[in-house]
Each structure stands twice: as C-alpha cells, then as structure tokens.
Design a protein around this motif. Structure first.
Motif, mmCIF file in Angstrom:
data_model
loop_
_atom_site.group_PDB
_atom_site.id
_atom_site.type_symbol
_atom_site.label_atom_id
_atom_site.label_comp_id
_atom_site.label_asym_id
_atom_site.label_seq_id
_atom_site.Cartn_x
_atom_site.Cartn_y
_atom_site.Cartn_z
ATOM 1 N N SER A 1 0.469 -1.188 0.286
ATOM 2 C CA SER A 1 0.128 0.042 0.555
ATOM 3 C C SER A 1 0.901 1.358 -0.239
ATOM 4 N N TRP A 2 1.512 1.532 1.131
ATOM 5 C CA TRP A 2 2.687 2.243 0.268
ATOM 6 C C TRP A 2 3.500 2.346 -0.824
ATOM 7 N N ALA A 3 3.401 0.736 -1.009
ATOM 8 C CA ALA A 3 4.198 1.665 -2.500
ATOM 9 C C ALA A 3 3.528 1.878 -3.331
ATOM 10 N N LYS A 4 2.275 1.305 -3.471
ATOM 11 C CA LYS A 4 1.578 1.763 -4.303
ATOM 12 C C LYS A 4 1.089 3.518 -4.702
ATOM 13 N N ASP A 5 1.309 3.531 -3.532
ATOM 14 C CA ASP A 5 1.473 5.741 -3.080
ATOM 15 C C ASP A 5 2.179 6.373 -3.526
ATOM 16 N N LEU A 6 3.383 5.676 -3.137
ATOM 17 C CA LEU A 6 4.759 6.677 -3.547
ATOM 18 C C LEU A 6 4.854 6.749 -5.039
ATOM 19 N N TYR A 7 4.691 5.805 -5.918
ATOM 20 C CA TYR A 7 4.732 5.073 -7.010
ATOM 21 C C TYR A 7 3.835 6.427 -7.577
ATOM 22 N N ALA A 8 2.540 6.014 -6.869
ATOM 23 C CA ALA A 8 1.984 6.981 -7.822
ATOM 24 C C ALA A 8 2.382 8.879 -7.584
ATOM 25 N N VAL A 9 2.761 9.433 -7.014
ATOM 26 C CA VAL A 9 3.912 10.039 -6.457
ATOM 27 C C VAL A 9 4.855 10.680 -7.148
ATOM 28 N N VAL A 10 5.500 9.902 -7.344
ATOM 29 C CA VAL A 10 6.701 9.979 -8.457
ATOM 30 C C VAL A 10 5.869 9.491 -10.292
ATOM 31 N N GLU A 11 5.505 9.135 -10.603
ATOM 32 C CA GLU A 11 4.759 8.985 -11.739
ATOM 33 C C GLU A 11 3.831 10.444 -12.044
ATOM 34 N N GLU A 12 3.245 11.155 -11.302
ATOM 35 C CA GLU A 12 1.909 12.347 -10.899
ATOM 36 C C GLU A 12 4.611 13.751 -10.826
ATOM 37 N N GLY A 13 5.225 13.425 -10.743
ATOM 38 C CA GLY A 13 6.190 14.361 -10.407
ATOM 39 C C GLY A 13 6.830 14.413 -12.227
ATOM 40 N N LEU A 14 7.141 13.058 -11.880
ATOM 41 C CA LEU A 14 7.815 13.469 -13.728
ATOM 42 C C LEU A 14 7.134 13.210 -15.091
ATOM 43 N N SER A 15 6.132 13.642 -14.658
ATOM 44 C CA SER A 15 4.823 13.500 -15.446
ATOM 45 C C SER A 15 5.145 15.448 -15.733
ATOM 46 N N SER A 16 5.779 15.850 -14.762
ATOM 47 C CA SER A 16 5.929 17.695 -15.045
ATOM 48 C C SER A 16 6.403 17.535 -16.724
ATOM 49 N N THR B 1 10.172 18.414 -15.927
ATOM 50 C CA THR B 1 10.772 18.598 -15.422
ATOM 51 C C THR B 1 12.270 18.215 -14.636
ATOM 52 N N TRP B 2 11.812 16.715 -14.861
ATOM 53 C CA TRP B 2 12.597 15.689 -13.674
ATOM 54 C C TRP B 2 13.461 15.415 -15.465
ATOM 55 N N GLU B 3 15.229 15.056 -14.819
ATOM 56 C CA GLU B 3 15.815 14.259 -15.543
ATOM 57 C C GLU B 3 15.287 13.057 -15.379
ATOM 58 N N GLY B 4 15.710 12.445 -14.066
ATOM 59 C CA GLY B 4 14.782 10.793 -13.665
ATOM 60 C C GLY B 4 14.872 11.083 -12.129
ATOM 61 N N CYS B 5 13.996 10.394 -11.642
ATOM 62 C CA CYS B 5 13.849 9.869 -10.296
ATOM 63 C C CYS B 5 14.742 8.834 -9.131
ATOM 64 N N ILE B 6 15.267 9.035 -8.494
ATOM 65 C CA ILE B 6 15.625 7.921 -7.355
ATOM 66 C C ILE B 6 14.719 7.269 -6.312
ATOM 67 N N ALA B 7 13.935 6.257 -6.116
ATOM 68 C CA ALA B 7 12.915 6.651 -5.103
ATOM 69 C C ALA B 7 12.973 5.219 -4.026
ATOM 70 N N GLY B 8 12.971 5.667 -3.014
ATOM 71 C CA GLY B 8 13.439 4.378 -1.832
ATOM 72 C C GLY B 8 12.012 5.073 -0.788
ATOM 73 N N GLY B 9 12.994 4.174 0.757
ATOM 74 C CA GLY B 9 12.771 5.231 1.773
ATOM 75 C C GLY B 9 13.071 5.122 2.493
ATOM 76 N N CYS B 10 12.986 5.934 4.007
ATOM 77 C CA CYS B 10 13.662 6.579 4.666
ATOM 78 C C CYS B 10 12.634 5.630 6.280
ATOM 79 N N CYS B 11 13.074 6.241 7.344
ATOM 80 C CA CYS B 11 13.009 5.832 8.544
ATOM 81 C C CYS B 11 11.531 4.343 8.649
ATOM 82 N N LYS B 12 11.720 3.353 9.215
ATOM 83 C CA LYS B 12 10.748 2.380 9.479
ATOM 84 C C LYS B 12 10.283 1.546 7.496
ATOM 85 N N THR B 13 10.939 2.092 6.436
ATOM 86 C CA THR B 13 10.418 0.766 5.684
ATOM 87 C C THR B 13 12.028 0.031 5.495
#
Length: 395
Positions: free
Chosen positions: A350-365, A367-379
């Motif tokens: 569930s967490w992963a799906k939500d983050l994927y949606a943010v990545v996809e929306e962000g890259l749709s702009s 303006t970004w060359e690429g994206c590194i996506a992962g997790g921080c505390c408790k992931t």
C-alpha cells in the motif's frame, strides 16, 4: 496521471529503505547509541552487509552507506579517536562494496543456472552506492535534524531566549552571526568530505553523494560551498591524481509537512524557498539532484508540486533538468522521550503504490531528468520490494 510513453519515460532508480530501523526491526539490533546505525560497522560488520543485501534482494539498485551520523564529533563523544573515526567511516564504504559484490555474484550465478549452455547469461544488474552524509544536527545528541536548533556557532545563541528558534535575528549582528554559522557548517561538511576524497579506493567505490535530512537553508548554502571547495581542490591537483567528481544531491526533511526553518515572521520556509536555495542561488557548486526524505508520504504530493515548479523555472533558465530524489518514511511517528516508534500510516504494498503515484505524477511534469525513489525510517525490504514491483515498467 502521466501520459508518458515507455520510450519517453525518464530513468528511475530504486533506493533502499531505512537502514537503522531495519537493523532494529529485521535484525533485532539495539542501535540506541550516539553512532546509531554506524555502531555495528566495527562491532558486527556482517549485519551491515546483510541489511544491504536484504534491500538489494528486494529490488533496490542504489544502497546508502551506514555513515549518516558519522563525523569526528560523533565518534569523539562515543570515545573514539579521529584515526579510529576515519577508519570506521571508510570501512562503511567497504561493507557496502562487499554487499554489492556478493549480490552481483549471486545474480550472475542465478542467471547462469537458468540459461542453457549455449546461451550466455545477461550481465548482472547494476548496483550503485550512495555515500550517506547526514546534517550537522544528526551528529548532536539528541539529534536535531527535525527542528534545526543548532548550538553556536552553527545556530543562534538561545541562552537568554524566551523561546527556541532556529532563525537568526534580521539585524546587522544577526546577519553576521548567520554568515559565521554558514562558515562553520561549510567547514564541518568539507572536513567530512575530505575523509572520503582522500582515500582513492573509497572514492572510486561510491557513485553518488547524498546529503540527507537537511533542515536549514544556511546548511544548504554550506553544503554547496563545501562541494565548491572540494571541486576547487580537485582542479588544483595533477591530472593523474584528479578525482572523478560524483553526482550529488541535497535532500531536505519536512516534519509535519513543513520545513523546519522559520523566518523572523514565524512562518516556515516553503518547499519552493528550499528548492530555490538548492538549485538557484549563487552560493556554491551546482547540485545534481534535489530530494525529500524522512517525511510522511501524505505530504509528498504538494511538496513535489512546489519543487517541480522551481525545477521548471530552473530548466527554462539553465537548460538542465535536475534529478528528483524521494525517500519518505513509512508513516510511523518517532517518540524521542522513549526512543520508540508509534505505528501509523500505510506499509508494504500500500505504501509502495502511493509512492509510485507520487513519482509518476512528479515525472509527468517533464522537468526532472530522472528519479531515485526509496524509503527512509521504518521502511524495510517489504516496502522496497513493493516499490520495485510498482516501478517494474520503468526499470
């Protein structure tokens, strides 16, 4: 949502998750210590390698070194000499390198097993190592990266203050003190960078430099100045001894969705203010990427939207797209008084799906060359495995 075709999609890399909390949750290690996740580097190096491997097997192709809280003052407080501090910091890079080696060996053996004798196996997947460098506040005890309240000369003197603040007064004296704080923070970051830049083997092993959880605009300026100093030092040596400079990012935290630094009017700096400090202002070296970490996933969509607007203006002005780096928390809330976590928010797929949606929306702009996506505390590996699955079409 994005209408990007597969051919036009920017590159996406999968970052690992929270190393320290994974050592606690998955490997049952007590890291309630001044060195935090760096404590096992010398005492139990195999568990660091095992944690790196857990994330790689889950699908990460970028792992962060166990150096987030490492600095001379952190080790001094824990009873180590400067020589011991340097040895342990460099050893953290060795452990990440060893984890990468073992994983690539595993991958190649698995591929060879699956292939026929007449069909050579494909090359193993690439694995990158990012040097993790926390802010000055992460080296304090208790840590201060979530409120940015640093002692002098790194922050204002609060001895006679009626309330705590991380902002200097907007007076000639206050502005002079802030400049002195930038100088002190520049020295802190440059000194630590030089430990790794002075060791050819360690420097060659790392692929990125990650300045993480930075809570103050003046520390953003200091990091960029420190990188400028390193670049200038490197340019002054003979070609045969010159280092290959690494891509680097500055990642900021937004506890409760707000950047920790306040203005004199008591308003917090916005994500746009922060992005301008990272990308625009003529204070030091040009950054490769801008990130958000150690922040609740629910806050990411609006923060990324603000940062994307600034990145768009940067692209129009400079003709270059920066990378976007996103590694939010799982959503649990840390209780400093008990050094424990209260579970909240989503986890796993569930967490992963939500983050994927943010990545996809962000890259749709665009303006970004690429994206590194992962997790921080408790992931942990479960969240990263879910994210790698979501991002499969990008990889």
């Amino acid at each position: 949502m994005s209408e990007l075709t597969l051919a036009s999609k920017p590159q996406v890399l999968v970052l690992d998750g929270g190393l320290g909390t994974t050592l606690e949750d998955l490997f049952h290690k007590d890291i309630s210590h001044a060195l935090w996740s760096a404590k096992p580097i010398d005492e139990d190096p195999e568990v660091i390698i095992a944690a790196h491997l857990a994330f790689l097997r889950a699908g990460a192709n970028v792992i962060l070194t166990a150096t987030y809280q490492c600095a001379y003052n952190t080790f001094e407080r824990a009873g180590y000499s400067r020589e011991e501090a340097e040895r342990i910091m460099l050893k953290a890079v060795e452990l990440a390198t060893e984890a990468r080696r073992r994983f690539l060996d595993e991958t190649q053996q698995e591929q060879q097993y699956r292939e026929t004798a007449t069909s050579p196996p494909p090359p193993p997947s690439d694995v990158k190592i990012a040097l993790s460098l926390g802010p000055f506040g992460a080296t304090l005890y208790p840590a201060q990266e979530f409120d940015g309240i640093y002692p002098p000369p790194y922050g204002p003197d609060l001895t006679n203050a009626k309330s705590k603040t991380n902002a200097f007064e907007d007076t000639p004296e206050g502005r002079a003190q802030e400049q002195a704080a930038i100088d002190a923070l520049t020295e802190f970051h440059y000194e630590r960078l030089c430990i790794f830049a002075s060791n050819q083997e360690a420097w060659d092993a790392i692929d990125f430099i990650a300045f993480e959880t930075v809570p103050l605009r003046r520390e953003i300026y200091a990091i960029r100045r420190a990188m400028s100093r390193l670049e200038e030092r490197n340019a002054g040596v003979p070609d045969a001894s010159r280092l290959q400079m690494k891509p680097w990012w500055i990642s900021n935290d937004y506890p409760d969705g707000r950047f920790p630094e306040v203005k004199q009017g008591k308003d917090h700096l916005t994500a746009a203010d922060v992005a301008k400090a990272v990308l625009y202002e003529d204070v030091g070296a040009a950054v490769w990427g801008i990130g958000i970490n150690c922040t609740g996933l629910d806050f990411l969509p609006e923060l990324v939207k603000e940062a994307s607007e600034t990145a768009k203006n940067y692209l129009e002005r400079h003709g270059r797209r920066p990378w976007l780096v996103l590694y939010p928390n799982r959503g649990d809330v840390y209780i400093p008084e008990t050094q424990s976590w209260r579970k909240m928010g989503k986890e796993g797929p569930s967490w992963a799906k939500d983050l994927y949606a943010v990545v996809e929306e962000g890259l749709s702009s665009g303006t970004w060359e690429g994206c590194i996506a992962g997790g921080c505390c408790k992931t942990g590996p479960e969240e990263i495995a879910g994210l790698a699955k979501e991002l499969d079409t990008w990889l």
